[in-house]
Design an enzyme around this catalytic site. Structure first.
Site, PDB file in Angstrom:
ATOM      1  N   SER A 258      41.957  36.294  36.055  1.00 30.28           N
ATOM      2  CA  SER A 258      41.577  36.276  37.456  1.00 30.28           C
ATOM      3  C   SER A 258      40.376  35.363  37.755  1.00 30.28           C
ATOM      4  O   SER A 258      40.067  35.121  38.923  1.00 30.28           O
ATOM      5  CB  SER A 258      41.247  37.700  37.930  1.00 30.28           C
ATOM      6  OG  SER A 258      40.156  38.246  37.231  1.00 30.28           O
TER       7      SER A 258
ATOM      8  N   SER B 235      40.779  37.946  31.762  1.00 29.71           N
ATOM      9  CA  SER B 235      40.512  37.166  32.976  1.00 29.71           C
ATOM     10  C   SER B 235      39.546  36.016  32.803  1.00 29.71           C
ATOM     11  O   SER B 235      39.435  35.174  33.694  1.00 29.71           O
ATOM     12  CB  SER B 235      40.003  38.097  34.080  1.00 29.71           C
ATOM     13  OG  SER B 235      41.019  38.977  34.484  1.00 29.71           O
TER      14      SER B 235
ATOM     15  N   LYS C 173      32.086  33.922  40.330  1.00 30.51           N
ATOM     16  CA  LYS C 173      33.342  34.586  40.684  1.00 30.51           C
ATOM     17  C   LYS C 173      33.131  35.535  41.866  1.00 30.51           C
ATOM     18  O   LYS C 173      32.146  36.270  41.913  1.00 30.51           O
ATOM     19  CB  LYS C 173      33.861  35.343  39.462  1.00 30.51           C
ATOM     20  CG  LYS C 173      35.239  35.963  39.629  1.00 30.51           C
ATOM     21  CD  LYS C 173      35.690  36.585  38.312  1.00 30.51           C
ATOM     22  CE  LYS C 173      37.058  37.221  38.421  1.00 30.51           C
ATOM     23  NZ  LYS C 173      37.523  37.783  37.124  1.00 30.51           N
TER      24      LYS C 173
END
Length: 447
Positions: free
Chosen positions: A151, A175, A77
């Site tokens: 996210s 997320s 990420k």
């Protein structure tokens, strides 16, 4: 010819250790898939093609027998530092300079033999439950018209599309679990302090945790053992009977959970009961102030992360989110509401080992440029589809998303498992049972 795309991390690492395949062959095949498919999916901000192949060759110079993730491609990420790459956090306001050191979780993955193939797309500052912004839109590989979620949406999309067998993400208000539930993956948000955090400026007051995204519980367990530094962990030889509470009630007042997700939770509960667990219907005593407390912490975390950034380079929804949050920062820092929530919910988990809920309230929003839309519209879209996750960031307790069944049209559905502090292994065990009782497809078919 054997293909390694679609194989699990566990299978790949075993084959590399046994010298049935080289890390370069595995990584090259995944890079080719990224090149072929990511224009449609939007999982990656940066693909490390040359660097990843060089790192794959370096793996062969090490003692393969001691590498639990030998030669395994992993996606990271884009809010975690990868040495030599910039960390943009989904924003044009962040520096484009390369990072000098790996984040500790990235370092642990590499020490275990994993190869970082790229950094994945996130919404700006990892704020929202849809992944879109200046670096593109991350789409759900099972339904390209829908957002992958957020996210950690790029990380989830990469794994669901078979571009990497596992990915590293993090979870501040859902997320990891939200995109995993959208994309048919297993995700584990560990309890506070189990895996090193170091996310943004203060981990959203200690609510954000790093964790794995995988296609199988076995891979999630393997990656969790590496990230937590606990060493390889094996499931129990005999199933442990646990007390499981099933609740389909939304923690946030006024948000309705749609039928496919309530049905999935009830069917998963029925299978666990048939397997011998003590299953009962029981709703946690969520307080009426949970909605406002969640909003205060969500916005305040963004306010802190945006402090050093040029607001003119931020999208409007992020600027408004941070502005709203600035008025809450002082109160949120005390941790009083979080402690009150823990005290309120702790007795429930003395009576129940695991809480089983729907993972989402409804399928993810359309894959469009939500960052160009108004703040309130984004808040409503996020809240109405993902109300199930925030309480467990506020408490700091472990929670998982587990695929279960399908939505109309064939996209994955999912349930959430929650436990008391220190129950990560128990949640993985229950998830593994669900995987056996109700097998799921590993990756979307995009070819």
């Amino acid at each position: 010819m054997t293909t390694w795309v679609g194989r699990t991390a566990t299978e790949i690492a075993a084959a590399v250790r046994e010298q049935r395949v080289t890390p370069r062959e595995v990584v090259a095949e995944h890079l080719a898939r990224i090149e072929r498919l990511d224009g449609r999916v939007g999982a990656f901000r940066t693909v490390r093609a040359e660097a990843a192949l060089a790192e794959a060759d370096e793996v062969l110079t090490r003692d393969l027998g001691h590498l639990p993730l030998a030669g395994v491609p992993v996606a990271v990420k884009d809010n975690l530092a990868v040495r030599g790459e910039s960390k943009r956090d989904g924003s044009a306001a962040t520096p484009d300079a390369p990072e000098d050191e790996d984040h500790v979780t990235v370092a642990r993955l590499r020490a275990a033999g994993a190869v970082v193939v790229g950094l994945t797309n996130v919404p700006e500052l990892c704020v929202f439950g849809t992944t879109d912004g200046v670096y593109g839109i991350a789409r759900n590989p099972w339904d390209l018209s829908r957002s992958a979620g957020g996210s950690s949406g790029g990380s989830a999309a990469a794994v669901a599309a078979g571009m990497a067998p596992v990915a590293l993400g993090n979870d501040g208000m859902g997320s990891l679990r939200i995109p995993a539930a959208n994309c048919g993956l297993v995700a584990l948000k560990p309890g506070h302090g189990v895996i090193p955090a170091g996310i943004g400026h203060g981990d959203w007051f200690g609510m954000s945790e790093n964790g794995p995204l995988a296609t199988t519980v076995e891979d999630a367990r393997l990656m969790f053992s590496v990230l937590s530094g606990t060493g390889p962990a094996a499931p129990p030889e005999e199933p442990v009977t646990r007390t499981v509470a099933v609740s389909t009630r939304s923690p946030l007042a006024g948000v309705r959970v749609s039928r496919p997700y309530t049905t999935a939770a009830r069917q998963a509960a029925a299978l666990l009961a048939e397997a011998g667990h003590r299953v009962r219907r029981a709703n946690p005593p969520y307080p009426v102030w949970l909605s406002t407390t969640s909003l205060a912490h969500w916005t305040a975390g963004t306010a802190v992360d945006a402090e050093d950034l040029d607001p003119r380079a931020l999208s409007r929804r992020t600027r408004v989110h941070a502005a709203v949050g600035r008025r809450f920062v002082t109160g949120v820092r005390t941790g009083a509401r979080r402690e009150e929530l823990r005290a309120r919910l702790a007795p429930f988990f003395t009576e129940h080992d695991v809480l089983l809920t729907p993972a989402l309230a409804r399928r993810s929003p359309a894959a469009v440029a939500w960052h160009e839309r108004g703040w309130l519209r984004n808040i409503l879209a996020n809240t109405t589809y993902s109300p199930m996750t925030p309480p467990w960031n506020l408490t700091g307790w472990p929670a998982m998303a587990v695929p279960f069944g399908t939505l109309p049209g064939g996209a994955p559905c999912a349930v959430q498992l929650v436990g008391r502090p220190g129950s990560e292994a128990a949640l993985l065990d229950v998830a593994a049972q669900l995987e056996v009782l109700n097998p799921w497809r590993r990756t979307a078919r995009l070819d």
